[in-house]
Design a protein around this motif. Structure first.
Motif, PDB file in Angstrom:
ATOM      1  N   GLY A  17      38.447 -29.375   0.144  1.00  0.00           N
ATOM      2  CA  GLY A  17      38.709 -28.130   0.861  1.00  0.00           C
ATOM      3  C   GLY A  17      38.755 -26.895  -0.018  1.00  0.00           C
ATOM      4  N   ALA A  18      38.441 -27.047  -1.285  1.00  0.00           N
ATOM      5  CA  ALA A  18      38.505 -25.912  -2.220  1.00  0.00           C
ATOM      6  C   ALA A  18      37.158 -25.763  -2.932  1.00  0.00           C
ATOM      7  CB  ALA A  18      39.614 -26.142  -3.236  1.00  0.00           C
ATOM      8  N   ASP A  19      36.980 -24.630  -3.557  1.00  0.00           N
ATOM      9  CA  ASP A  19      35.758 -24.357  -4.302  1.00  0.00           C
ATOM     10  C   ASP A  19      36.018 -24.549  -5.789  1.00  0.00           C
ATOM     11  OD1 ASP A  19      33.179 -23.547  -4.968  1.00  0.00           O
ATOM     12  OD2 ASP A  19      33.731 -21.433  -5.023  1.00  0.00           O
ATOM     13  N   GLN A  20      35.725 -25.735  -6.276  1.00  0.00           N
ATOM     14  CA  GLN A  20      35.883 -26.104  -7.679  1.00  0.00           C
ATOM     15  C   GLN A  20      37.266 -25.744  -8.233  1.00  0.00           C
ATOM     16  OE1 GLN A  20      32.493 -24.417  -9.758  1.00  0.00           O
ATOM     17  NE2 GLN A  20      31.219 -26.131  -9.148  1.00  0.00           N
ATOM     18  N   PRO A  21      38.310 -26.332  -7.654  1.00  0.00           N
ATOM     19  CA  PRO A  21      39.654 -26.028  -8.131  1.00  0.00           C
ATOM     20  C   PRO A  21      39.904 -26.635  -9.510  1.00  0.00           C
ATOM     21  CG  PRO A  21      39.733 -27.866  -6.623  1.00  0.00           C
ATOM     22  CD  PRO A  21      38.315 -27.345  -6.604  1.00  0.00           C
ATOM     23  N   SER A  22      40.752 -25.969 -10.270  1.00  0.00           N
ATOM     24  CA  SER A  22      41.210 -26.544 -11.537  1.00  0.00           C
ATOM     25  C   SER A  22      42.256 -27.608 -11.219  1.00  0.00           C
ATOM     26  CB  SER A  22      41.828 -25.452 -12.411  1.00  0.00           C
ATOM     27  OG  SER A  22      43.029 -24.976 -11.818  1.00  0.00           O
ATOM     28  N   GLY A  23      42.607 -28.384 -12.221  1.00  0.00           N
ATOM     29  CA  GLY A  23      43.675 -29.357 -12.023  1.00  0.00           C
ATOM     30  C   GLY A  23      44.965 -28.685 -11.595  1.00  0.00           C
ATOM     31  N   LEU A  61      35.401 -25.328 -16.973  1.00  0.00           N
ATOM     32  CA  LEU A  61      35.366 -23.889 -16.759  1.00  0.00           C
ATOM     33  C   LEU A  61      35.383 -23.156 -18.095  1.00  0.00           C
ATOM     34  CD1 LEU A  61      37.892 -23.488 -13.808  1.00  0.00           C
ATOM     35  CD2 LEU A  61      35.421 -23.210 -13.725  1.00  0.00           C
ATOM     36  N   ASP A  62      36.241 -23.615 -18.988  1.00  0.00           N
ATOM     37  CA  ASP A  62      36.313 -23.094 -20.349  1.00  0.00           C
ATOM     38  C   ASP A  62      36.860 -24.210 -21.229  1.00  0.00           C
ATOM     39  OD1 ASP A  62      39.216 -23.030 -20.229  1.00  0.00           O
ATOM     40  OD2 ASP A  62      39.071 -21.126 -19.177  1.00  0.00           O
ATOM     41  N   ARG A  64      39.690 -25.032 -22.182  1.00  0.00           N
ATOM     42  CA  ARG A  64      40.967 -25.623 -21.805  1.00  0.00           C
ATOM     43  C   ARG A  64      41.064 -26.029 -20.345  1.00  0.00           C
ATOM     44  NH1 ARG A  64      46.153 -22.948 -24.099  1.00  0.00           N
ATOM     45  NH2 ARG A  64      46.695 -23.932 -22.160  1.00  0.00           N
ATOM     46  N   THR A  65      40.140 -25.580 -19.527  1.00  0.00           N
ATOM     47  CA  THR A  65      40.292 -25.758 -18.082  1.00  0.00           C
ATOM     48  C   THR A  65      39.113 -26.518 -17.489  1.00  0.00           C
ATOM     49  OG1 THR A  65      41.438 -23.633 -18.029  1.00  0.00           O
ATOM     50  CG2 THR A  65      40.743 -24.559 -15.916  1.00  0.00           C
ATOM     51  N   ASN A  66      39.433 -27.598 -16.804  1.00  0.00           N
ATOM     52  CA  ASN A  66      38.421 -28.355 -16.072  1.00  0.00           C
ATOM     53  C   ASN A  66      38.470 -27.961 -14.604  1.00  0.00           C
ATOM     54  OD1 ASN A  66      37.568 -29.950 -18.282  1.00  0.00           O
ATOM     55  ND2 ASN A  66      39.332 -31.280 -18.005  1.00  0.00           N
ATOM     56  N   TYR A  67      37.350 -28.173 -13.930  1.00  0.00           N
ATOM     57  CA  TYR A  67      37.341 -28.003 -12.485  1.00  0.00           C
ATOM     58  C   TYR A  67      36.933 -29.328 -11.858  1.00  0.00           C
ATOM     59  CZ  TYR A  67      32.219 -27.778 -12.487  1.00  0.00           C
ATOM     60  OH  TYR A  67      30.881 -28.088 -12.630  1.00  0.00           O
ATOM     61  N   TYR A  68      37.218 -29.454 -10.594  1.00  0.00           N
ATOM     62  CA  TYR A  68      36.886 -30.663  -9.841  1.00  0.00           C
ATOM     63  C   TYR A  68      36.112 -30.247  -8.603  1.00  0.00           C
ATOM     64  CZ  TYR A  68      40.204 -32.697 -13.014  1.00  0.00           C
ATOM     65  OH  TYR A  68      40.838 -33.100 -14.163  1.00  0.00           O
ATOM     66  N   ALA A  69      35.108 -31.032  -8.258  1.00  0.00           N
ATOM     67  CA  ALA A  69      34.293 -30.751  -7.078  1.00  0.00           C
ATOM     68  C   ALA A  69      34.036 -32.062  -6.349  1.00  0.00           C
ATOM     69  CB  ALA A  69      32.969 -30.093  -7.483  1.00  0.00           C
TER      70      ALA A  69
END
Length: 91
Positions: A17-23, A61-62, A64-69
């Protein structure tokens, strides 16, 4: 979905339900539903399980930050679950 815990299903739904949210984004959404703090030791191993089952894709994303899809197979599993639920719940 029968091989997922309820918590893993909830994570999958939030990601879908989100657009590539981070953890951290996923954590905040789930904490609102559970009305409790979710620690990293619970969150990230369960996210990794969804990635390993190829239901979710993980990107960066950078540094330090991952995204999930949601992956196509994750969408399929959600649709199958909804169809199964519809057999029993008519709301």
């Amino acid at each position: 979905m029968d091989d997922l815990t309820g918590f893993q299903r909830d994570l999958l739904y939030v990601i879908a339900g989100a657009d590539q949210p981070s953890g951290q984004d996923v954590k905040e959404e789930v904490e609102q539903y559970y009305s409790a703090e979710i620690n990293h030791g619970r969150l990230y191993p369960n996210l990794d399980t969804l990635v390993n089952k190829e239901l979710v894709e993980k990107g960066q994303l950078d540094r330090r930050t991952n995204y999930y899809a949601i992956a196509d197979s994750g969408e399929t599993r959600i649709q199958e679950r909804r169809e199964w639920e519809a057999q029993y719940v008519d709301i």
